[in-house]
Design a protein around this motif. Structure first.
Motif, mmCIF file in Angstrom:
data_model
loop_
_atom_site.group_PDB
_atom_site.id
_atom_site.type_symbol
_atom_site.label_atom_id
_atom_site.label_comp_id
_atom_site.label_asym_id
_atom_site.label_seq_id
_atom_site.Cartn_x
_atom_site.Cartn_y
_atom_site.Cartn_z
ATOM 1 N N ILE A 192 0.868 -1.181 0.000
ATOM 2 C CA ILE A 192 0.000 0.000 0.000
ATOM 3 C C ILE A 192 0.903 1.228 0.000
ATOM 4 C CG2 ILE A 192 -1.763 1.275 1.282
ATOM 5 C CD1 ILE A 192 -2.679 -1.493 2.357
ATOM 6 N N PRO A 193 0.925 1.950 -1.133
ATOM 7 C CA PRO A 193 1.884 3.048 -1.241
ATOM 8 C C PRO A 193 1.532 4.197 -0.311
ATOM 9 C CG PRO A 193 0.446 3.016 -3.138
ATOM 10 C CD PRO A 193 0.106 1.800 -2.338
ATOM 11 N N ASP A 194 2.553 4.819 0.223
ATOM 12 C CA ASP A 194 2.396 5.987 1.076
ATOM 13 C C ASP A 194 2.521 7.212 0.164
ATOM 14 O OD1 ASP A 194 3.106 8.248 2.621
ATOM 15 O OD2 ASP A 194 3.701 6.928 4.281
ATOM 16 N N GLN A 195 1.416 7.961 0.049
ATOM 17 C CA GLN A 195 1.383 9.094 -0.894
ATOM 18 C C GLN A 195 2.506 10.082 -0.623
ATOM 19 O OE1 GLN A 195 -0.610 9.120 -3.419
ATOM 20 N NE2 GLN A 195 -1.888 7.389 -2.806
ATOM 21 N N GLN A 196 2.757 10.314 0.667
ATOM 22 C CA GLN A 196 3.774 11.311 1.013
ATOM 23 C C GLN A 196 5.167 10.871 0.586
ATOM 24 O OE1 GLN A 196 3.251 12.177 5.215
ATOM 25 N NE2 GLN A 196 2.517 14.220 4.641
ATOM 26 N N VAL A 197 5.447 9.575 0.811
ATOM 27 C CA VAL A 197 6.760 9.056 0.405
ATOM 28 C C VAL A 197 6.913 9.193 -1.105
ATOM 29 C CG1 VAL A 197 8.169 6.966 0.249
ATOM 30 C CG2 VAL A 197 6.935 7.481 2.364
ATOM 31 N N LEU A 198 5.858 8.782 -1.832
ATOM 32 C CA LEU A 198 5.931 8.860 -3.293
ATOM 33 C C LEU A 198 6.099 10.304 -3.761
ATOM 34 C CD1 LEU A 198 3.223 6.314 -4.520
ATOM 35 C CD2 LEU A 198 5.701 6.089 -4.674
ATOM 36 N N ALA A 199 5.303 11.192 -3.170
ATOM 37 C CA ALA A 199 5.308 12.589 -3.619
ATOM 38 C C ALA A 199 6.660 13.260 -3.358
ATOM 39 C CB ALA A 199 4.195 13.364 -2.915
ATOM 40 N N GLY A 200 7.361 12.797 -2.314
ATOM 41 C CA GLY A 200 8.630 13.418 -1.962
ATOM 42 C C GLY A 200 9.815 12.923 -2.787
#
Ligand SMILES: [Zn+2]
Length: 514
Positions: free
Chosen positions: A88-96
């Motif tokens: 389950i991807p973490d949006q914040q990690v991906l966005a950063g």
């Protein structure tokens, strides 16, 4: 890019290059995908003080604890346990991430959002076939389906399929890997394919009708089911002169059943079929194949894709990785999976020739190969065969003994209690269909000798049946898999309350893994 080399040159890299590139790819996969987005492995790595960057070589893979089926099975306190393994991807990690920012700058945010959807949103599933336990679902994202197609196309290439072939997919129509892998492999490779759904959907007759109509070059399905269909075709005096390949999957393929299938195909007018086997399992979300080989030579094993996953062979007792070419249990780690992901998955399957890296003697590809017979450890455990007549019995070995026996067609082993009395001794009854007009007493002698030579038990009785009765006993067309071993002994817990009458009708609880 080096990782690209592993993908583009997968069939022709030397062992040391494969191992180095796999270690690099694994490290990146753990760092960018598994550890940040898998609840289970994030916790496991934390507990063991592990970091993705601790993986410098493939030997370091041994630091990661195994995952086994027991970790996936639901428990009362965790009713949806397999979901812990879904990324389950973490949006914040991906966005950063720098890559995300750059991609958004070039293609726009909507495009980036869409690419994450493709990569991480589960849109498909297959599940294990356990009968006694709950089936375990494995989720696929669109990204996974692309890998399923890639692995499928490679199986077609390794089996030397041709685009003008017509293929009949005779695996049971079910949410199981075998049927869907075949479907995606055929469409991706670009070959005409038709799924019959196996015996349960249209019966042996329905499958035969389609064979007559389509005139397929390739039949793909479970060996016991293909055997029954071809056997019936021979009995009905049908012709099928178009067959080039019989591709086996879903259960192990003993040398004897391959020989019998070749003989049946020859009787139908196809004397030159290649019989090749595949190996796959739900948790890997892919399958591997043998390449065709001359009848008088032996198989060169299952051809692996080093860019999509890593196999280790470990000592089943100690869990320590064994040297190349040594027997042991197969352990699998994917390198590109999304959706449901398990690392160092203990398959419970034993390979007797181990993992080898030398160029294939038949097709010349330099890929890691799994050599020799695969036995399913889980079958031995779930059947509790150690209780037959107080002797430890290995069903895998028994199966090879019977499948390789000459003059023997379909067979079924039945275990029951003498007089159906739970307090009585075990009885082993071998149900058989004989071939080639051999005399019954001669076949009995042959079979008893084979049992005595290779196992420590022998059947109490051998019962002969015609083809129809044998099909009924085995559940051809009514069960998902043929019942080659049935246990009609009353279960221990309720043995006291069981009368012979209701013990008789008890369904077997034997699980055969696919
Ligand atoms: Zn080969």
């Amino acid at each position: 890019m080096k990782s690209n080399l592993l993908t583009t040159q997968w069939p022709r890299l030397p062992r040391d290059v494969v191992l180095r590139l796999q270690a690099e790819k694994l490290r990146r996969y753990l760092r960018e995908v598994v550890v940040p987005f898998s609840a289970y492995y994030r916790q496991l790595f934390h507990q063991h003080g592990l970091k993705a960057d601790s993986i410098h070589s493939l030997e370091d893979l041994e630091q990661i604890p195994f995952t086994s089926k027991a970790d996936l099975v639901n428990r009362p306190d965790k009713p949806q346990r397999s979901l812990d393994f879904v990324l389950i991807p973490d949006q914040q990690v991906l966005a950063g991430r720098l890559a995300t920012i750059l991609q958004a700058a070039v293609h726009g945010r909507e495009q980036v959002r869409r690419s994450f959807e493709i990569e991480y949103r589960p849109i498909f599933m297959t599940s294990t076939t356990g009968r006694s336990a709950d089936p375990i679902p494995f989720l696929y994202t669109s990204y996974d389906l692309d890998r399923l197609r890639i692995a499928g196309r490679r199986v077609m290439e390794i089996c030397a399929a041709q685009h003008d072939f017509r293929l009949l997919n005779m695996f049971p129509y079910a949410p199981h890997l075998a049927f869907w892998f075949t479907h995606y492999a055929s469409t991706e490779f670009g070959v005409f394919n038709l799924g019959t759904g196996g015996g349960k959907l249209m019966g042996t007759e329905g499958n035969l009708r389609l064979i007559q109509k389509i005139k397929p070059d390739v039949l793909i399905g479970m060996p016991t089911f293909l055997y029954h269909v071809l056997q019936q075709a021979v009995e009905e005096g049908l012709r099928c002169e178009s067959l080039k390949r019989l591709v086996l999957g879903g259960e192990k393929a003993a040398e004897g059943i391959r020989r019998k299938l070749r003989n049946l195909a020859a009787k139908l007018g196809s004397p030159h079929v290649d019989v090749v086997a595949t190996y796959g399992f739900t948790e890997a979300k892919m399958a591997w194949a043998e390449c065709p080989f001359p009848v008088d030579e032996s198989s060169s094993g299952y051809h692996l894709y080093p860019d999509l996953g890593i196999f280790e062979v470990v000592d089943p007792k100690t869990g320590i990785v064994v040297p190349d070419g040594e027997p042991g249990e197969l352990v699998f780690t994917p390198l590109e999976a999304r959706g449901s992901v398990v690392l160092r998955y203990r398959t419970g399957d034993l390979i007797d020739g181990g993992l080898v890296y030398s160029p294939c003697p038949h097709c010349g590809r330099t890929v890691p190969r799994l050599l020799g017979k695969i036995s399913r450890n889980s079958e031995i455990r779930s059947m509790q065969l150690d209780k037959i007549k107080g002797t430890l019995v290995d069903f895998n070995q028994l199966e090879h003994v019977l499948d390789d026996a000459p003059n023997l067609g379909a067979w079924q082993l039945e275990i029951r209690k003498f007089n159906d009395d739970p307090m009585e001794l075990d009885e082993l009854i071998l149900h058989v269909q004989k071939l080639n007009d051999v005399a019954e007493d001669k076949l009995c002698r042959e079979l008893n000798n084979r049992f005595v030579e290779r196992t420590e038990i022998s059947p109490n009785r051998i019962v002969f049946h015609g083809a129809d009765e044998m099909r009924r006993l085995l559940g051809v067309g009514t069960q998902l898999k043929e019942q080659k071993l049935v246990d009609h002994r009353p279960k221990k817990a309720d043995a006291a309350s069981l009368t012979p009458a209701n013990a008789e009708g008890k369904e077997s609880k034997i699980e055969v893994k696919s």
